[in-house]
Design an enzyme around this catalytic site. Structure first.
Site, PDB file in Angstrom:
ATOM      1  N   ASP A  11       0.869  -1.182   0.000  1.00  0.00           N
ATOM      2  CA  ASP A  11       0.000   0.000   0.000  1.00  0.00           C
ATOM      3  C   ASP A  11       0.902   1.227   0.000  1.00  0.00           C
ATOM      4  OD1 ASP A  11      -2.127   1.697   0.111  1.00  0.00           O
ATOM      5  OD2 ASP A  11      -2.984   0.910   1.959  1.00  0.00           O
ATOM      6  N   ASP A 105      -2.710   2.275  -6.121  1.00  0.00           N
ATOM      7  CA  ASP A 105      -1.634   2.294  -5.115  1.00  0.00           C
ATOM      8  C   ASP A 105      -1.640   1.087  -4.188  1.00  0.00           C
ATOM      9  OD1 ASP A 105      -4.028   2.979  -3.911  1.00  0.00           O
ATOM     10  OD2 ASP A 105      -3.129   4.415  -2.534  1.00  0.00           O
ATOM     11  N   GLU A 106      -2.330   0.016  -4.575  1.00  0.00           N
ATOM     12  CA  GLU A 106      -2.490  -1.096  -3.640  1.00  0.00           C
ATOM     13  C   GLU A 106      -2.585  -2.406  -4.415  1.00  0.00           C
ATOM     14  OE1 GLU A 106      -5.602  -2.296  -0.030  1.00  0.00           O
ATOM     15  OE2 GLU A 106      -6.010  -0.587  -1.330  1.00  0.00           O
TER      16      GLU A 106
END
Length: 470
Positions: A11, A105-106
């Site tokens: 993350d 983003d993960e």
């Protein structure tokens, strides 16, 4: 559950805001809020400095401004974020063939499938190397969680924030979960959490103590049994490399409610064009067109129409959305409009016969309206004012380039002028500020500069992958 912590969850830390701070030396270490800046905008991401004032994602932007009036408020640069996300996902892809992106983003990574880790020591080494490679490639930091299941890996990465790594040893799941809020379990949202709280169940330990039968009584067979298994630490969900998209959609919230029917129709047409562009970009076509309308009183209506065959034709989607609009009463005003396409299929040759029939039917309807005099003539939209042009073209945070002064970014605009700070990602001190007329011929919008000098991939800085036994 796996016997080794070979599921990795990455993350990125305050991704949008961190990317803005990295590209703008004057904002480093200062509160930054990224999101919609209009009266009805919401926060997409807040930097850790802004979070100290209570600002968080999904908060109304007006509330954020009251909590942190001195923060920098910027419009998102999604193309910029997608480029950075591509670099990060490329690094993850080198670790394993099984990478499951959850957002820009993960992502989850199955290290076992990549042959990179088979125990805690090797998993931790991979995680630390990944964090170093992300920093070298993008200039940003990410937090890593490692565990024997997806649920525990995600919890571990949350505990690792910011810029850290946490590894949960398999076999410790029950003890780790017991004191935590029941909301930490996947699938337990606000509604389910409140339902459980009214039954006296607030922690994971309470879930285990209540037992499966009681949870099934409260939540139903599927949800109750699944929640009980998760509370025991039993999460066998695999990392899935391909996540099929279910729909493609776009929507806009308007600063002022729309009342003019023609303006509403034009907005629907514009949204349909954007939706089709995104649909084509994903390599799909779809059968069902969906219109979403949120009215002045916050009531939300959706209308849908299923076509005879899948399409990615902008004309077909636009005309279907316009037909759906006719089914909605917009008299009191509209605050949000959205157009979507569902029932997606891989991109294939169009069903030309179905599409032709739909177009002919729509053309016949328009001809009948013209004969009966029911359809008013379309009036061209009024040209935008100078202020409207400034707001659209010179969005706060977006990149510009001046013929003489070079690269910079917009700090703000209004009253026919735009203020620019001239600085680049590699700078160590805040850049100088200048103000120009919005129509200055020497000032133009520009593409973002790379965060790390010397290229955008950073592949040459990545350490070689060494697999166990090699």
């Amino acid at each position: 559950m796996r016997a080794a912590p070979t599921i990795l969850h990455l993350d990125m830390d305050a991704f949008f805001a961190a990317a803005e701070q990295a590209s703008k030396p004057s904002l480093r270490g200062k509160p930054v809020v990224v999101g919609g800046l209009g009266p009805r905008g919401v926060v997409a991401t807040a930097s850790y400095e802004a979070r100290r004032f209570g600002v968080h994602s999904a908060m109304p932007m007006g509330q954020a401004r009251r909590l942190a009036p001195h923060a920098a408020y910027l419009v998102p640069r999604f193309a910029f974020y997608r480029a950075i996300s591509g670099q990060v996902m490329e690094l993850l892809g080198r670790l394993s063939p099984l990478v499951e992106p959850l957002s820009l983003d993960e992502a989850f990574v199955d290290l076992e499938a990549g042959g990179l880790a088979d125990d805690s020591a090797s998993a931790r080494a991979v995680g630390e190397r990944l964090r170093a490679e992300i920093l070298a490639t993008t200039g940003l930091t990410g937090s890593v969680g490692l565990a024997g299941s997806k649920m525990l890996a995600k919890i571990a990465s949350e505990e690792a924030k910011p810029d850290g790594l946490v590894l949960f040893e398999p076999g410790t799941e029950r003890a780790l979960l017991a004191p935590r809020s029941v909301r930490i379990i996947p699938g337990v949202g606000p509604a389910t959490g409140d339902h459980l709280r009214r039954a006296g169940i607030t922690t994971v330990a309470d879930v285990v103590e209540a037992g499966e039968d009681e949870l099934v009584r409260i939540l139903g067979r599927s949800h109750g049994a699944g929640l009980y298994r998760m509370a025991l630490g039993h999460d066998d969900r695999p990392v899935v490399a391909e996540r099929d998209a279910k729909s493609v959609s776009v929507e806009d919230t308007f600063d002022v409610d729309l009342h003019d029917r023609l303006r509403i129709r034009l907005e629907v047409e514009r949204l349909a064009e954007r939706c089709v562009a995104r649909l084509r970009g994903s390599g799909h076509s779809g059968r069902t067109i969906v219109l979403k309308v949120r009215r002045y009183d916050f009531s939300t209506l959706t209308r849908s129409e299923t076509l005879r065959g899948p399409t990615d034709d902008p004309l077909v989607v636009r005309e279907a959305a316009e037909r759906l609009l006719e089914l909605v009463d917009t008299t009191g005003g509209v605050r949000l409009l959205g157009v979507g396409v569902s029932g997606l299929a891989d991109y294939t040759q169009e069903d030309l016969f179905a599409q032709a029939e739909a177009s002919e039917d729509a053309a016949g309807d328009r001809a009948a309206e013209s004969v009966e005099g029911a359809a008013p003539p379309e009036v061209p939209a009024a040209p935008p004012t100078a202020t409207e042009t400034a707001v659209r073209r010179w969005a706060p945070g977006h990149d510009v380039r001046h013929v003489v002064l070079g690269a910079g970014w917009v700090q703000g605009s209004g009253l026919g002028r735009v203020t620019v700070r001239f600085e680049e990602p590699g700078g160590t001190a805040p850049g100088r500020v200048r103000t120009f007329p919005v129509d200055d011929p020497d000032l133009e919008p520009a593409d973002p500069l790379p965060l790390v000098p010397g290229g955008v991939t950073g592949a040459e800085r990545a350490a070689p992958v060494v697999r166990p036994g090699e």
